[in-house]
Design a protein around this motif. Structure first.
Motif, PDB file in Angstrom:
ATOM      1  N   VAL A  33       0.881  -1.162   0.000  1.00 13.74           N
ATOM      2  CA  VAL A  33       0.000   0.000   0.000  1.00 13.74           C
ATOM      3  C   VAL A  33       0.916   1.209   0.000  1.00 13.74           C
ATOM      4  O   VAL A  33       1.551   1.515   1.006  1.00 13.74           O
ATOM      5  N   GLY A  34       0.983   1.882  -1.139  1.00 16.07           N
ATOM      6  CA  GLY A  34       1.951   2.970  -1.283  1.00 16.07           C
ATOM      7  C   GLY A  34       3.347   2.383  -1.271  1.00 16.07           C
ATOM      8  O   GLY A  34       3.702   1.580  -2.122  1.00 16.07           O
ATOM      9  N   ASP A  35       4.159   2.781  -0.304  1.00 17.32           N
ATOM     10  CA  ASP A  35       5.516   2.252  -0.176  1.00 17.32           C
ATOM     11  C   ASP A  35       5.660   1.251   0.963  1.00 17.32           C
ATOM     12  O   ASP A  35       6.729   0.680   1.154  1.00 17.32           O
ATOM     13  N   ASN A  50      -5.193 -17.640   3.236  1.00 14.72           N
ATOM     14  CA  ASN A  50      -6.153 -16.621   3.651  1.00 14.72           C
ATOM     15  C   ASN A  50      -5.469 -15.724   4.665  1.00 14.72           C
ATOM     16  O   ASN A  50      -4.747 -16.206   5.542  1.00 14.72           O
ATOM     17  N   ALA A  51      -5.699 -14.424   4.541  1.00 15.04           N
ATOM     18  CA  ALA A  51      -5.067 -13.476   5.459  1.00 15.04           C
ATOM     19  C   ALA A  51      -5.939 -12.231   5.560  1.00 15.04           C
ATOM     20  O   ALA A  51      -6.849 -12.008   4.761  1.00 15.04           O
ATOM     21  N   THR A  52      -5.628 -11.420   6.539  1.00  9.72           N
ATOM     22  CA  THR A  52      -6.281 -10.134   6.716  1.00  9.72           C
ATOM     23  C   THR A  52      -5.263  -9.042   6.420  1.00  9.72           C
ATOM     24  O   THR A  52      -4.156  -9.061   6.953  1.00  9.72           O
ATOM     25  N   VAL A  53      -5.649  -8.108   5.570  1.00 12.54           N
ATOM     26  CA  VAL A  53      -4.758  -7.029   5.142  1.00 12.54           C
ATOM     27  C   VAL A  53      -5.373  -5.701   5.551  1.00 12.54           C
ATOM     28  O   VAL A  53      -6.567  -5.468   5.329  1.00 12.54           O
ATOM     29  N   GLN A  54      -4.575  -4.844   6.145  1.00 10.01           N
ATOM     30  CA  GLN A  54      -5.021  -3.514   6.551  1.00 10.01           C
ATOM     31  C   GLN A  54      -4.697  -2.518   5.432  1.00 10.01           C
ATOM     32  O   GLN A  54      -3.533  -2.275   5.136  1.00 10.01           O
ATOM     33  N   ILE A  55      -5.733  -1.960   4.820  1.00 10.00           N
ATOM     34  CA  ILE A  55      -5.568  -0.951   3.772  1.00 10.00           C
ATOM     35  C   ILE A  55      -6.312   0.289   4.238  1.00 10.00           C
ATOM     36  O   ILE A  55      -7.536   0.280   4.356  1.00 10.00           O
ATOM     37  N   GLY A  56      -5.550   1.336   4.492  1.00 10.62           N
ATOM     38  CA  GLY A  56      -6.147   2.556   5.034  1.00 10.62           C
ATOM     39  C   GLY A  56      -6.631   2.290   6.448  1.00 10.62           C
ATOM     40  O   GLY A  56      -5.894   1.818   7.300  1.00 10.62           O
ATOM     41  N   ASP A  57      -7.906   2.576   6.697  1.00 10.95           N
ATOM     42  CA  ASP A  57      -8.488   2.344   8.022  1.00 10.95           C
ATOM     43  C   ASP A  57      -9.301   1.064   8.089  1.00 10.95           C
ATOM     44  O   ASP A  57      -9.883   0.764   9.132  1.00 10.95           O
ATOM     45  N   SER A  58      -9.370   0.310   7.009  1.00 11.71           N
ATOM     46  CA  SER A  58     -10.233  -0.868   6.955  1.00 11.71           C
ATOM     47  C   SER A  58      -9.424  -2.148   6.834  1.00 11.71           C
ATOM     48  O   SER A  58      -8.313  -2.155   6.301  1.00 11.71           O
ATOM     49  N   SER A  59     -10.026  -3.230   7.286  1.00 15.63           N
ATOM     50  CA  SER A  59      -9.430  -4.557   7.147  1.00 15.63           C
ATOM     51  C   SER A  59     -10.100  -5.280   5.987  1.00 15.63           C
ATOM     52  O   SER A  59     -11.324  -5.245   5.841  1.00 15.63           O
ATOM     53  N   TYR A  60      -9.309  -5.936   5.185  1.00 15.74           N
ATOM     54  CA  TYR A  60      -9.787  -6.677   4.032  1.00 15.74           C
ATOM     55  C   TYR A  60      -9.328  -8.125   4.140  1.00 15.74           C
ATOM     56  O   TYR A  60      -8.250  -8.408   4.662  1.00 15.74           O
ATOM     57  N   ALA A  61     -10.140  -9.025   3.625  1.00 19.08           N
ATOM     58  CA  ALA A  61      -9.791 -10.443   3.615  1.00 19.08           C
ATOM     59  C   ALA A  61      -9.130 -10.770   2.282  1.00 19.08           C
ATOM     60  O   ALA A  61      -9.712 -10.565   1.213  1.00 19.08           O
ATOM     61  N   LEU A  62      -7.919 -11.279   2.353  1.00 19.51           N
ATOM     62  CA  LEU A  62      -7.157 -11.672   1.170  1.00 19.51           C
ATOM     63  C   LEU A  62      -7.239 -13.182   1.037  1.00 19.51           C
ATOM     64  O   LEU A  62      -6.993 -13.910   1.997  1.00 19.51           O
TER      65      LEU A  62
END
Length: 115
Positions: A33-35, A50-62
């Motif tokens: 995410v960015g750099d 399966n993993a959880t990724v933090q992008i910005g202020d939200s959590s996403y399921a990868l």
């Protein structure tokens, strides 16, 4: 088809640019995410991750699946945000699988129809 070691693709999620990359030789999958690196893992021989990724202020399921056909998606609250993170990798895996099935069928036809 030429051999490409690295597969990369850019996406925009929640006003953030994410770069997804995959190294075919080391099986390293990374989401930046960015750099900053939000997720990085070596897949080795495990076909499903399966993993959880933090992008910005939200959590996403990868979710990544690479057994016969490649598939990598990003979801938030059971809704798909990005259907395919590496579309070129998916197209290539489908075409190689199709080619393999075609060759097996041709070989089987030669065995069955030769006297």
């Amino acid at each position: 088809m030429s051999f490409e070691r690295f597969h990369k693709h850019l996406h925009t999620v929640a006003d953030n640019t994410i770069c997804v990359s995959y190294d075919r030789l080391t099986t390293k999958f990374a989401v930046k995410v960015g750099d900053t690196v939000a997720y990085s893992k070596y897949f080795w021989f495990w076909p499903r991750h399966n993993a959880t990724v933090q992008i910005g202020d939200s959590s996403y399921a990868l979710s990544v699946y690479w057994f016969l056909i490649w598939g990598a998606s990003l979801k938030k609250d059971d809704s798909v945000v990005v259907k395919e993170l590496l579309p070129k990798r998916r197209r290539r895996s489908i075409s190689i699988l199709g080619y393999g099935v075609f060759i097996v069928l041709v070989r089987a036809a030669f065995v069955v129809f030769t006297p």
